[in-house]
Design an enzyme around this catalytic site. Structure first.
Site, PDB file in Angstrom:
ATOM      1  N   ARG A 288      -6.655 -76.819   8.975  1.00  0.00           N
ATOM      2  CA  ARG A 288      -6.865 -76.112  10.222  1.00  0.00           C
ATOM      3  C   ARG A 288      -8.418 -76.388  10.497  1.00  0.00           C
ATOM      4  NH1 ARG A 288      -5.062 -73.529  14.347  1.00  0.00           N
ATOM      5  NH2 ARG A 288      -6.399 -74.819  15.288  1.00  0.00           N
TER       6      ARG A 288
ATOM      7  N   CYS B 134      -9.276 -77.821  14.419  1.00  0.00           N
ATOM      8  CA  CYS B 134     -10.123 -77.397  15.133  1.00  0.00           C
ATOM      9  C   CYS B 134     -11.147 -78.206  15.707  1.00  0.00           C
ATOM     10  CB  CYS B 134     -10.604 -75.985  14.425  1.00  0.00           C
ATOM     11  SG  CYS B 134      -9.761 -74.359  14.785  1.00  0.00           S
TER      12      CYS B 134
END
Lengths: 109, 138, 283
Positions: C240, C244
Site C-alpha cells: 500500500r 501511495c
C-alpha cells in the site's frame, strides 16, 4: 485444476424439520474473464468456474450458470428447506474440467 | 403490444442511447432475454433486484435477486462487454427463490433481472448502478 | 512559479463537493458480538496534528463495503486466513518444523499484531510482523522467506492479525525505537514525486475529502492486511505504501526497506487506540 482453489461454506449444524436455513459459500478462484490482456498485449484465456450446484441428500437446492461477470472468489448466499438430516453437497465446475466439492452435514430434529 | 406515449418516448430515448453507445448493443441483451423467455411477455414487477446505487468498485458489486415462486432468475449486465452474469435455477429444496452474489460491472449501467415463474410466466426488473472511477491506483 | 503549480494541482486533486464526503457514524460489530473501536482519542504524541479524533478507514466506506467486514463469512479475506491456517501446520524447511511446532495453536499469537512493529533487542532493529515471520522461517525452520508483500505473507499476517482482532493498537514509540519512529515521522511529512505530495497532504489535511472518486481516510493501518474489492486479494502495508508513493509519481522505497519499516512504525503509532481489524475489507 486452477491454482489456490479453496472452498468455504457456512451451514447451520442443526435445524428443525421444515426450517428454511440460509447458506453462504465462497471459493477462492481468480475467475479470469477472458477479456484481459497481458503485458505483451496477448489475450489472457478465460478460466472461470462456470457452474455451481448445491444439493441436500441428492435433491437440488440451487444450480447456478456462472459467467465471467461473477467476481473473483465467487460468493453465493441462498436458502434451503430442510426436512431431514443429511449431507449438503457443494460442487463447483471449473472451465478446465476440474470439479471442487465440499460436504457439510446437518442434523434435523 | 401497446405503447403509451411515455413508453414510446422512453423507447425512442433508448434508441438514441443505443446509437451513441459502443458495444454491447442492447439488441444482444434483448436476444438473451428472448432466449430465456422464448419471446413471452414479461410482467414488470414480481422480481426484486437489490444493488447499490453507487458501487465503490466495479470489480465487486454485491447484488441480490428474489422472486416469489420463481424457478429461475437470469441476471444481465447491459453495459458489460459480455452481458450475461448468471442464471440461478432453484430446485425443489430451495427455501426461497432468492440468491446473493458479487459481480463485475465494466462501468455505470443497468442491471436486468428476469424471473421465470413456476407457471411459465415471466417477470422483469432493472436497476441502474453507478460505478465510480477510483482516485488512487495504490 | 513552482509553488503556484503545486497549488493548482492541489485544487484539482482535492474536492469536498460530493454530498457523501466525510466519514459516517456507523458502528462496526463483527459477527454480531465483537464491537470494534473504530473511533479513538488522539494519542498524546499526535497532539500537534490537526486531527481531533482517530477514525478507522472503515468509516469512509459505503454501507455495502462496510457490511462485508461485519461478518466473517461475508469477509472474503477470511478464506485466506483458512489457507494460512493450513500453512501454519505445514512442516517446511530443513529443520522439520512448522509454525505449530513451536507456537502450537495460532491463538498463541494473540496480542502480537497490536504491538508490531516492535524493537528487537537481539538484532537491535525495529521489526515488522513480516520481518518476524521471515526471521522465524529462515532461522528456526530453515525454510525460504516469503516474498515481503506476497500472497503467502499477506495470508499469514491475516491469520496472526485475526488473533488480536478488537485489541487496541499499542505500538511503542519510545526507548530504542524512538529514533526510527522520528525518522518515520519525517518521511510521513516529506513531499515526494512530481505531484509533491506527502502522506500528510492526503491523510491529515484532506481526509474526508474526495480524491477524484475516492474517499480519503486518515490512512491508518490497523486494518491490514486489507482485502480490497479492487484487486480481490489481501494487501500488505508496504504494498500500500508503495502504491501511495508511486501515485505521487515518485520512485518508491522498496517493500521491507528501512525507510518503509520506519514509516510503518510511525503510521501504526498514529492508530494507537484503534482496534486491530485485520483482515479488513476496503474498496
Amino acid at each position: 485444476m486452477a491454482k489456490g482453489v479453496r472452498p468455504r461454506v457456512k451451514v447451520p449444524k442443526t435445524a428443525s424439520s421444515g426450517d428454511v436455513v440460509t447458506i453462504k459459500c465462497l471459493i477462492s478462484h481468480k475467475m479470469e474473464s477472458g477479456q484481459r490482456k497481458d503485458k505483451e498485449g496477448n489475450k489472457i484465456p478465460r478460466s472461470i468456474i462456470n457452474r455451481f450446484t448445491c444439493s441436500l441428500a441428492g435433491e437440488t437446492i440451487i444450480d447456478v450458470a456462472m459467467e465471467p461477470a461473477i467476481s473473483t472468489n465467487p460468493y453465493f448466499e441462498f436458502d434451503a428447506t430442510v426436512t431431514e438430516s443429511g449431507d449438503f453437497k457443494f460442487v463447483w465446475h471449473d472451465d478446465d474440467g476440474s470439479v471442487y466439492e465440499e460436504v457439510k452435514t446437518i442434523q434435523v430434529a | 403490444m401497446e405503447f403509451t406515449r411515455r413508453e414510446t418516448m422512453a423507447t425512442g430515448g433508448a434508441a438514441v442511447l443505443t446509437a451513441m453507445m459502443p458495444v454491447p448493443s442492447f439488441a444482444m441483451v434483448d436476444d438473451l432475454v428472448d432466449e430465456f423467455t422464448g419471446g413471452a411477455d414479461m410482467a414488470e414487477g414480481g422480481v426484486n433486484l437489490v444493488a447499490p446505487e453507487i458501487a465503490e468498485n466495479g470489480n465487486t458489486v454485491p447484488i441480490e435477486v428474489s422472486a416469489d415462486g420463481a424457478v429461475a432468475i437470469m441476471v444481465l449486465a447491459t453495459g458489460n462487454p459480455l452481458p450475461p452474469v448468471a442464471t440461478f435455477n432453484f430446485g425443489p429444496l430451495a427455501g426461497e427463490s432468492r440468491a446473493k452474489t458479487r459481480i463485475r460491472l465494466a462501468g455505470t449501467q443497468d442491471i436486468v433481472a428476469v424471473a421465470k415463474m413456476a407457471d411459465g410466466s415471466f417477470a422483469r426488473t432493472q436497476k441502474t448502478v453507478k460505478v465510480t472511477i477510483g482516485g488512487c491506483g495504490g | 512559479m513552482k509553488s503556484m503549480k503545486t497549488a493548482a494541482i492541489a485544487v484539482l486533486v482535492f474536492s469536498a463537493g460530493m454530498a457523501s464526503a466525510g466519514p459516517d457514524n456507523d458502528v462496526l460489530v463483527i459477527n454480531g458480538e465483537l464491537t470494534m473501536t473504530t473511533r479513538a482519542a488522539v494519542p498524546e504524541h499526535m497532539a500537534d496534528t490537526p486531527l481531533d479524533e482517530l477514525l478507522s478507514g472503515w468509516h469512509y466506506r459505503t454501507d455495502e463495503t462496510q457490511s462485508l467486514q461485519a461478518d466473517d463469512f461475508d469477509n472474503p479475506g477470511m478464506v485466506f486466513v483458512d489457507v494460512a491456517a493450513d500453512a501454519w501446520n505445514t512442516v517446511e524447511g530443513t529443520e522439520g518444523k512448522a509454525c505449530a511446532t513451536c507456537h502450537q495453536d495460532p491463538s498463541t499469537m494473540k496480542g502480537v499484531r497490536a504491538v508490531y512493529p516492535k524493537w528487537n533487542d537481539a538484532t537491535e532493529e525495529v521489526r515488522t510482523l513480516a520481518m518476524q515471520i521471515n526471521s522465524c522461517r529462515v532461522e528456526n525452520m530453515g525454510a525460504d522467506p516469503y516474498k515481503y508483500t506476497g500472497g503467502k505473507m499477506a495470508n499469514m499476517e491475516a491469520l496472526i492479525s485475526l488473533q488480536s482482532r478488537g485489541m487496541p493498537v499499542n505500538v511503542a514509540i519510545d526507548g530504542p525505537a524512538q529514533s526510527d519512529w522520528e525518522w518515520g515521522r519525517e518521511l510521513y511529512y516529506t513531499r515526494t514525486g512530481q505531484l509533491e505530495l506527502s502522506c500528510a497532504n492526503c491523510h491529515e489535511d484532506n481526509n474526508g475529502n474526495m480524491i477524484r472518486a475516492d474517499h480519503l481516510s486518515q490512512g491508518h493501518i490497523n486494518g491490514f492486511p486489507v482485502y480490497r474489492l479492487k484487486n480481490t486479494k489481501l494487501n500488505t502495508v508496504h504494498a500500500r505504501f508503495k502504491g501511495c508513493v508511486r501515485d505521487t509519481r515518485a520512485e518508491t522505497y522498496k517493500p521491507g526497506s528501512p525507510e518503509f519499516v520506519a514509516l510503518e512504525l510511525y503510521v501504526a503509532s498514529r492508530g494507537n487506540g484503534l482496534s486491530v481489524e485485520g483482515p479488513s475489507v476496503r474498496n
